[in-house]
Design a protein around this motif. Structure first.
Motif, PDB file in Angstrom:
ATOM      1  N   ASP A 149      36.682 -14.524   1.680  1.00 28.84           N
ATOM      2  CA  ASP A 149      35.685 -14.560   2.750  1.00 28.84           C
ATOM      3  C   ASP A 149      34.276 -14.676   2.188  1.00 28.84           C
ATOM      4  O   ASP A 149      33.439 -15.418   2.726  1.00 28.84           O
ATOM      5  CB  ASP A 149      35.782 -13.291   3.609  1.00 28.84           C
ATOM      6  N   LEU A 150      34.006 -13.934   1.105  1.00 32.15           N
ATOM      7  CA  LEU A 150      32.681 -14.001   0.492  1.00 32.15           C
ATOM      8  C   LEU A 150      32.477 -15.314  -0.255  1.00 32.15           C
ATOM      9  O   LEU A 150      31.413 -15.934  -0.161  1.00 32.15           O
ATOM     10  CB  LEU A 150      32.478 -12.830  -0.466  1.00 32.15           C
ATOM     11  N   ARG A 152      33.812 -18.209   0.265  1.00 28.14           N
ATOM     12  CA  ARG A 152      33.717 -19.357   1.160  1.00 28.14           C
ATOM     13  C   ARG A 152      32.760 -19.123   2.320  1.00 28.14           C
ATOM     14  O   ARG A 152      32.646 -19.970   3.214  1.00 28.14           O
ATOM     15  CB  ARG A 152      35.115 -19.711   1.680  1.00 28.14           C
ATOM     16  N   LYS A 153      32.073 -17.954   2.310  1.00 24.09           N
ATOM     17  CA  LYS A 153      31.089 -17.617   3.351  1.00 24.09           C
ATOM     18  C   LYS A 153      31.699 -17.804   4.744  1.00 24.09           C
ATOM     19  O   LYS A 153      31.157 -18.493   5.608  1.00 24.09           O
ATOM     20  CB  LYS A 153      29.835 -18.491   3.196  1.00 24.09           C
ATOM     21  N   GLN A 154      32.820 -17.130   4.964  1.00 26.14           N
ATOM     22  CA  GLN A 154      33.576 -17.337   6.192  1.00 26.14           C
ATOM     23  C   GLN A 154      33.233 -16.355   7.303  1.00 26.14           C
ATOM     24  O   GLN A 154      33.760 -16.472   8.408  1.00 26.14           O
ATOM     25  CB  GLN A 154      35.076 -17.264   5.882  1.00 26.14           C
ATOM     26  N   ARG A 158      25.822 -17.874   8.892  1.00 27.55           N
ATOM     27  CA  ARG A 158      25.282 -18.011   7.552  1.00 27.55           C
ATOM     28  C   ARG A 158      23.936 -18.732   7.562  1.00 27.55           C
ATOM     29  O   ARG A 158      23.633 -19.526   8.458  1.00 27.55           O
ATOM     30  CB  ARG A 158      26.250 -18.800   6.651  1.00 27.55           C
ATOM     31  N   GLU A 162      22.063 -20.224   1.231  1.00 26.89           N
ATOM     32  CA  GLU A 162      22.863 -19.044   0.942  1.00 26.89           C
ATOM     33  C   GLU A 162      22.734 -18.619  -0.519  1.00 26.89           C
ATOM     34  O   GLU A 162      22.358 -19.412  -1.379  1.00 26.89           O
ATOM     35  CB  GLU A 162      24.338 -19.325   1.247  1.00 26.89           C
ATOM     36  N   PHE A 165      27.563 -17.397  -4.899  1.00 29.51           N
ATOM     37  CA  PHE A 165      28.538 -16.316  -4.964  1.00 29.51           C
ATOM     38  C   PHE A 165      28.652 -15.690  -6.354  1.00 29.51           C
ATOM     39  O   PHE A 165      28.522 -14.482  -6.516  1.00 29.51           O
ATOM     40  CB  PHE A 165      29.901 -16.851  -4.519  1.00 29.51           C
ATOM     41  N   ASP A 220      26.903  -8.411   1.303  1.00 34.40           N
ATOM     42  CA  ASP A 220      27.042  -9.532   2.231  1.00 34.40           C
ATOM     43  C   ASP A 220      26.809  -9.075   3.671  1.00 34.40           C
ATOM     44  O   ASP A 220      26.206  -9.802   4.468  1.00 34.40           O
ATOM     45  CB  ASP A 220      28.432 -10.152   2.096  1.00 34.40           C
ATOM     46  N   TRP A 223      23.184  -8.776   4.100  1.00 39.85           N
ATOM     47  CA  TRP A 223      22.651 -10.144   4.141  1.00 39.85           C
ATOM     48  C   TRP A 223      22.726 -10.696   5.568  1.00 39.85           C
ATOM     49  O   TRP A 223      21.749 -11.253   6.094  1.00 39.85           O
ATOM     50  CB  TRP A 223      23.444 -11.013   3.180  1.00 39.85           C
ATOM     51  N   LEU A 224      23.879 -10.529   6.187  1.00 44.64           N
ATOM     52  CA  LEU A 224      24.071 -11.039   7.541  1.00 44.64           C
ATOM     53  C   LEU A 224      23.229 -10.260   8.548  1.00 44.64           C
ATOM     54  O   LEU A 224      22.616 -10.843   9.448  1.00 44.64           O
ATOM     55  CB  LEU A 224      25.547 -10.966   7.926  1.00 44.64           C
TER      56      LEU A 224
END
Length: 273
Positions: A149-150, A152-154, A158, A162, A165, A220, A223-224
């Motif tokens: 998930d991290l 692939r920024k799923q 986003r 970005e 990773f 993350d 971040w969001l």
């Protein structure tokens, strides 16, 4: 905010005493955060107590001493691109991240897909050492869904710009090393958080690696929540560190899995032993 631009958080100071099963009890003090840069535009937050840390004195059990020695020795290992073990670990990371995708070489444009700064990942390990590679591989194997998930920024909405990773992962390792006072082999922690972490480490040999996974996932999430973009990375790391420190200082934390943010690894991921 302090005069040096750092942020402040109230924490516990540990002293020997009857609390917590004959371990340590605590008072409170304020810790200031400062910044150390590694990589291109990336930074990690380093903290120092306003009061002299020389007053933080405690005895380690033989088990704690051995656990700390082993972890500090891991931290002290630099990544060496000429070592076969290091080469194989890097190659293993690729296939853990991209199963079924053939890697063309340890120096390849493919590595940029994972968020390395160039085609040779070995140039990015200066800040975190070999343990930062071990951390990434542990994350990929132990919590594969969260890792993917991290990578692939799923999750979430986003940003257009970005964080990369892999380089972010190295920064997370470096931040934890600084936070837990692991830089000097054979030295005891100088901070309250570092001392508390030793209790968790003596309960679980993989406590540092699990804390890394928690920290990366928490970073993350921050971040969001902050709707951050690339230039906000330092602010996000500061916020992540403050949250980790506060959670480590909770009275009911006796195992690494007791940290409230540990659930971030489990909510949407399959935990593999």
């Amino acid at each position: 905010m302090g005069d040096n631009g750092g942020s402040f958080v109230t924490v516990r100071r540990i002293t020997k005493g009857p609390d917590r099963g004959g371990g340590y009890h605590s008072t409170h003090e304020v810790v200031a955060g400062s910044t150390a840069w590694i990589g291109k535009g990336f930074s990690c937050v380093c903290a120092q107590g306003i009061d002299s840390d020389a007053r933080l004195s405690f005895d380690l059990t033989p088990c704690q001493e051995e656990c700390l020695r082993k972890l500090q020795c891991r931290v002290d290992v630099a990544y060496e691109s000429s070592k076969k073990e290091h080469q194989e670990t890097l190659r293993t990371l690729w296939y853990a991240a991209y199963p079924g995708v053939k890697l063309h070489g340890l120096i390849s444009e493919q590595w940029k897909e994972m968020g390395w700064q160039g085609k040779d990942p070995s140039t990015d390990f200066r800040g975190g050492g070999f343990i930062s590679l071990e951390n990434l591989l542990f994350f990929a194997r132990r919590y594969p869904k969260s890792f993917q998930d991290l990578l692939r920024k799923q999750e979430g909405n986003r940003a257009l710009c970005e964080y990369p990773f892999a380089v972010a992962g190295i920064n997370v390792t470096f931040m934890l090393i600084q936070m837990l006072d692991l830089q000097v082999v054979a030295a005891k922690p100088r901070s309250i958080v570092g001392a508390i972490f030793l209790n968790l480490l003596s309960e679980n040999d993989w406590a540092f690696d699990i804390l890394y996974c928690i920290a990366f996932k928490l970073m993350d999430q921050q971040w969001l929540a902050m709707h951050a973009s690339y230039m906000d990375f330092n602010t996000v790391m500061k916020s992540t560190r403050r949250q980790l420190e506060q959670e480590l200082l909770l009275e009911n934390v006796s195992r690494i899995e007791d940290l409230p943010s540990f659930k971030l690894l489990l909510n949407r991921s399959q935990h593999l032993s």
